[in-house]
Enzyme design. Structure first.
Site, PDB file in Angstrom:
ATOM      1  N   SER A   1       0.841  -1.201   0.000  1.00 33.39           N
ATOM      2  CA  SER A   1       0.000   0.000   0.000  1.00 33.39           C
ATOM      3  C   SER A   1       0.873   1.246   0.000  1.00 33.39           C
ATOM      4  CB  SER A   1      -0.910   0.015   1.233  1.00 33.39           C
ATOM      5  OG  SER A   1      -0.131   0.158   2.408  1.00 33.39           O
ATOM      6  N   HIS A   2       0.226   2.403  -0.225  1.00 34.82           N
ATOM      7  CA  HIS A   2       0.987   3.652  -0.300  1.00 34.82           C
ATOM      8  C   HIS A   2       1.778   3.904   0.981  1.00 34.82           C
ATOM      9  CE1 HIS A   2       1.994   7.845  -1.038  1.00 34.82           C
ATOM     10  NE2 HIS A   2       1.560   8.086   0.191  1.00 34.82           N
ATOM     11  N   VAL A   3       1.127   3.766   2.129  1.00 36.17           N
ATOM     12  CA  VAL A   3       1.820   4.099   3.381  1.00 36.17           C
ATOM     13  C   VAL A   3       2.976   3.125   3.631  1.00 36.17           C
ATOM     14  CG1 VAL A   3       0.355   2.712   4.932  1.00 36.17           C
ATOM     15  CG2 VAL A   3       1.447   4.795   5.773  1.00 36.17           C
TER      16      VAL A   3
END
Length: 1118
Positions: free
Chosen positions: A690-692
């Site tokens: 995911s992005h984070v």
């Protein structure tokens, strides 16, 4: 009946109601009331609205110069007479003093009659009366209405209007009613004083308001539920100086429950909340049932020689106003007798059910005494109180199992003074064998071995289901039976907790599947629950087969079940808690009852029991699947001060001045990591890719999911302390450390190099093909995909691409037609520089106001095939007054490039299709001002104005699956191992903030045909799309060292994706081992081939369509 046959997709929409109040044209009585209040401008003492069959009546009391003014108005069309009096206490009729009687009044023996005066307001007819009363001698005004010879009453009873109810509204008001049906809640508040007179009044008012709630929708029913739940919690007054016969209460209950059953028949989307409302009230019943409460207590007294003491006080209370408390009192007496007359048992039963000594004393006819029976009375009292309990439950306890079964199966009672002559016919159309099933349930309801009983309860609910879905003549009896069966499942499960301590996985899985089925049977929109149930049933089969994947498979459905329960809790909180807070503040409800309102609603259902079971099972599964207590997403050794936060999103723009370990309860996947953060630890489960997660690895921040609630609680308790974290591939070792150790670590750190961007300029081209992609024209995303074309293996597809290069957005803005937009943007950007970050959304909205070029000059038939760029240049030379040639040229160039590349041109499908495409392009440009993106540039001190946005245009592949590959395992740093994640449908659920986990696997590069599954998918939602075009952001910050701009900006498909609830038991990726192995191997081979092309680790995104692999972008793995 198969599992899918109990599937519901009945969804009650709340979005339009969520932030708006009920809006309607004011009625004549509302206009009248407003004019009176504006005219008087004094203190309003009370106001009420009575809704009758063919008229509304509004009554308003105002204090003015020591006098009470009472105004009455109605929209009744026929002439009316007010037959009225005054009272010093409820139920009393007194002749009003002559000073209070309006002109034309006629004095009678114990009352007065006054005709209504006809009038108009805004050309609307009404008739009204004004009465002025001196002093404070009178507290109320009883009245009835007369039209010719017809008497008009309040549902068969006299009207009664309290002259001053200010004490009811004296509590502090909390909240503004946002997220509620506020107008309906205000009506409830206005009518609460009347409702407090007796349960008969409350149920009749509830019936009137339920009619109004039907027009409002879900939030209207939420308001009714909250109000009646507060009543059931004994937070509202049940009786106030008003004598009412039990049969009158049961008749009012009957009216309300009849109305609820009719709505239940007609509105399947509201059945879940209607069941909750009905569980707050009794079944009711025509006259006989209620009257027998009065009559049969006399039988108990006569049969058992207990005419005095506590039983006589209870008799007086029952005669005056029976209530659900009487069921508890009767049970307390039975328990007291069974305990050999131990008075502590009597008080224990009362107190456990919320009845204290103070409450007994608060009744209009108080119960002062304790029971004091003799040994020779015990046998007769147990028999008679047991019979009497049946009568009490018939009225007050719709969800009592025995009472509900008896009502549906029919009975006939004779003799002994209890339910004499009462006959209840069996419900018609019950399934064959249903009677025997009910007998089995009642016989075994206390069994210690619970599985057969729960199976019987669920079988009964499944058999009832067809009757509940149709308009049965005795629908409410069926609903109350279903509620009772549902409640009994929960009670039996909770009774089995102790036995489960030593239970094996098969038994726990089986009980989880049973209670999950029970919850699905009570839920309107149960598709996700049904697919969870299918997963648990398959997990049971795997355990029986001793499949080595059973624990890993079960863990994915445990995670999905948790997500479903969490979603359910959030839904309840959204629709119920605002109403609870608003009503609670006005009605004087205890703050604790308001605060835990939604929580208690959840606890009262199967969801709480299911949550307890999965929480108990989780550590067992993790041990069996060798998963440990942590999943390390970014393995970085760090030290910092522990800070506990509810959500990472809430602090993403914060800057910490000292190294900080964030212990965050919620991490969704799209957040930024705040400055000064060295670690993020969470119980949430964002995807590893995911992005984070990517940002954490890029920023060298330790990031991990903690699956052990005890460990996470320990970290929370150490807030403020300095800790060191040492991650491995599957664990995190943490310990407290000294400040001097942190200082030693700090001296070894190197300062980060500054990040700079080079401003890109318009090249003179509005659209370019993949062959023209250069660093001056487009970002790394476009260049990387162009590089792959023709170089990857033939079995790997690369989508055709064109682009709107750097500078096009700025060139379009420079068009004279957009002067006003440019001016507004500059104004907003100045405010942004000044620290007003709320304007980011205004900037994005302003950019979206750019009109579609095809509309800017309708004289040009732009979509005609014969127009070319050269044609447009000549057109402009011949028509220099045309100010829109820039945008027209842009569109025409884009059209030519797309058609030449074999991509469809949206405008060929009609003007509306081009408008969709144009809006998508603008959304990509506007995403430069996304909050997350903007604050990222500030964090690295990057000049935001230097960031430029190209738009990569690709044809959307209607994916069966999407994947992301990291060709070096990001959790371990092992370069010999590929790590990848796969989701059903489009990849947005993988890289965006969609809950749940993707299927994850690793594969050794020297053995690409043997992928190893690390986790099965738990994402409940998949995204799917028609054949379309996607416009991808491609900034000059893409993959910039020190500032990875990938994922910060938006990629927008021209068409909206369809959200689909996923059934993994029907998915070959999950269920077919050979299919899964082949597909995962192909994904790994594609990743390895691309890594070899670049000679460095790659972060690759792609999709699978009909078994074919497509790569849509690649970038260096950070």
């Amino acid at each position: 009946m198969g599992i899918t046959e109990i599937l519901n997709k009945n969804v009650a929409e709340i979005l339009k109601e969520k932030t708006t109040q009920i809006s309607k044209v004011p009625t004549v009585l509302e206009l009248w009331c407003k004019s009176i209040q504006e005219q008087e401008g004094e203190l309003v003492l009370n106001q009420k609205v009575y809704k009758l069959d063919n008229m509304d009546l509004r009554v308003l009391a105002i204090e003015s110069l020591g006098r009470k003014k009472v105004y009455l108005a109605t929209d009744h069309s026929e002439p009316l007479i007010l037959h009225w009096g005054l009272s010093r206490k409820a139920g009393e009729w007194m002749i009003p003093p002559s000073s209070a009687m309006p002109s034309d009044s006629v004095l009678l023996e114990k009352s007065c009659e006054t005709p209504f005066t006809k009038a108009l307001i805004e050309d609307q007819f009404y008739q009204a009366i004004q009465v002025e009363i001196d002093g404070d001698d009178h507290i109320g005004m009883p009245f009835v209405l007369r039209s010719d010879d017809k008497w008009i009453k309040n549902h068969g009873f006299d009207f009664y209007f309290e002259l001053d109810i200010r004490s009811v509204e004296s509590s502090e008001v909390v909240g503004d009613g946002k997220g509620t049906a506020k107008s309906l809640l205000d009506r409830i508040i206005d009518l609460e004083a009347e409702a407090q007179r007796s349960l008969m009044h409350r149920f009749n008012i509830a019936a009137d308001l339920t009619e109004e709630a039907r027009d409002v929708g879900l939030l209207g029913f939420a308001g009714i539920l909250v109000w009646l739940r507060f009543m059931a919690m004994r937070q509202l007054i049940w009786n106030k100086n008003y004598n009412v016969k039990p049969r009158e209460i049961s008749q009012a209950q009957d009216r309300l429950t009849d109305l609820l059953q009719n709505i239940y028949k007609d509105s399947p989307q509201y059945r879940e909340i209607l069941r909750m409302i009905m569980s707050c009230i009794g079944r009711g019943g025509e006259g006989d049932f209620g009257q027998r409460i009065r009559d049969e207590i006399l039988v108990i007294q006569r049969n058992n020689a207990c005419e005095g003491g506590m039983v006589e006080e209870w008799h007086q209370k029952l005669h005056n106003n029976t209530s659900p408390d009487d069921v508890v009192i009767c049970q307390a007496l039975i328990d007291y007798i069974k305990s050999d007359l131990d008075i502590s048992v009597y008080w224990g039963t009362l107190n456990k059910n919320g009845i204290t000594k103070e409450r007994l004393l608060s009744y209009d006819h108080a119960i002062h005494s304790e029971p004091s029976f003799r040994d020779n009375q015990k046998e007769g009292l147990l028999r008679d109180l047991g019979n009497y309990m049946r009568t009490l439950k018939a009225v007050h306890s719709g969800a009592d199992l025995e009472s509900a079964i008896t009502t549906c199966m029919g009975y006939k009672a004779e003799g002994q003074g209890f339910m004499v002559g009462v006959e209840k016919n069996p419900i018609r159309g019950l399934p064959s064998g249903f009677s025997g099933l009910m007998e089995f349930i009642l016989k075994h309801v206390e069994d210690k071995v619970v599985e057969p009983l729960i199976e019987g309860l669920l079988e009964a609910r499944v058999q009832l289901r067809p009757l509940l879905l149709n308009a049965h003549e005795r629908m409410k009896d069926l609903i109350f039976l279903d509620i009772a069966l549902d409640s009994t499942v929960r009670t039996v499960i909770e009774r089995s907790y102790e036995e489960l301590k030593n239970a094996g996985p098969q038994k726990i899985i089986y009980l989880i599947s049973l209670i999950l089925e029970n919850l699905a049977l009570s839920t309107d929109d149960n598709e996700d629950l049904i697919y969870c149930l299918k997963g648990w049933n398959h997990a049971m089969e795997l355990t029986k087969q001793k499949d080595n994947q059973w624990a890993l498979f079960s863990k994915s459905f445990l995670d999905r079940t948790r997500l479903s329960l969490s979603s359910k809790a959030e839904y309840y909180h959204q629709i119920l808690q605002p109403s609870a807070e608003y009503l609670g503040s006005f009605l004087g409800v205890d703050q604790w009852a308001v605060s835990i309102f939604t929580e208690e609603i959840i606890r009262a259902g199967s969801a709480a029991s299911l949550s307890t079971l999965v929480n108990r099972f989780d550590p067992i599964l993790r041990t069996e699947a060798h998963l440990g207590s942590w999943q390390v997403i970014s393995p970085v050794e760090v030290a910092g001060y522990v800070e506990v936060v509810d959500a990472l999103l809430a602090v993403q723009n914060k800057s910490y001045t000292r190294p900080t370990i964030l212990v965050a309860k919620s991490v969704k996947g799209e957040e930024e990591i705040p400055d000064g953060t060295v670690a993020v630890l969470t119980p949430d489960m964002p995807d590893v890719l995911s992005h984070v997660s990517v940002r954490a690895r890029n920023s060298k921040v330790c990031f991990a999911t903690c699956f052990d609630a005890d460990i996470f609680s320990e970290l929370q308790r150490n807030e403020g302390k300095l800790f060191g974290l040492k991650p491995t591939s599957g664990d995190i070792v943490y310990s407290e450390m000294e400040k001097s150790e942190l200082e030693d670590m700090s001296t070894d750190e190197q300062s980060s190099s500054s990040v700079t961007l080079v401003k890109k300029h318009f090249s003179g081209k509005y659209a370019i093909s993949a062959e023209e992609f250069t660093s001056e024209m487009v970002g790394a995303k476009s260049r990387n995909i162009a590089f792959l074309k023709g170089k990857v293996p033939s079995w790997v597809g690369i989508p055709t691409s064109v682009a709107l290069p750097f500078g096009v957005f700025e060139k379009v803005l420079s068009n004279d037609a957009n002067k006003e937009i440019v001016s507004k943007l500059q104004f907003l950007k100045d405010k942004l520089v000044g620290g007003e970050f709320d304007v980011l959304i205004d900037i994005r909205e302003t950019i979206l106001q750019l009109e579609a070029p095809i509309e800017l000059n309708l004289e040009l038939p732009l979509i005609q095939p014969h127009f070319t760029v050269s044609t447009l240049h000549h057109y402009w030379l011949d028509n220099p007054e045309c100010i829109n040639w820039i945008t027209l040229l842009q569109v025409q160039e884009l059209k030519e490039k797309m058609l030449a590349s074999g991509m469809p041109w949206p405008g060929d499908e009609g003007e509306h299709r081009w408008e969709l495409a144009w809006m998508a392009i603008k959304r990509v440009w506007a995403s430069k001002w996304n909050e997350r993106a903007y604050f990222s540039t500030r964090k690295v001190k990057l000049d935001h104005d230097l960031l430029c946005m190209a738009v990569l245009v690709q044809q959307v592949i209607s994916a069966d699956y999407a994947f992301v590959i990291h060709t070096t395992n990001p959790s371990s740093g092992d370069s010999s191992e590929i790590y990848a994640e796969v989701v059903k449908g489009l990849g947005e659920t993988l890289v965006g903030a969609y809950p749940g986990r993707a299927l994850s696997f690793v594969c050794k590069k020297n053995n690409l045909n043997s992928p190893k599954v690390l986790g099965y998918p738990s994402k409940p939602t998949g995204l799917f799309i028609r054949s379309s075009i996607i416009f991808r952001s491609d900034s000059n910050g893409e993959d910039l060292e020190g500032y990875a701009g990938a994922g910060l900006y938006d990629s927008v498909p021209m068409d909206e994706e369809e959200k689909v609830i996923l059934d993994y038991v029907a998915d070959p990726l999950v269920m077919d081992k050979n299919f899964r192995n082949s597909l995962l191997s192909s994904i790994a081979q594609a990743g390895h081939a691309i890594e070899e092309l670049y000679g460095s680790p790659q972060d690759i995104e792609g999709v699978v369509k009909d078994g074919e692999i497509f790569v849509v972008q690649t970038r260096p793995q950070m």
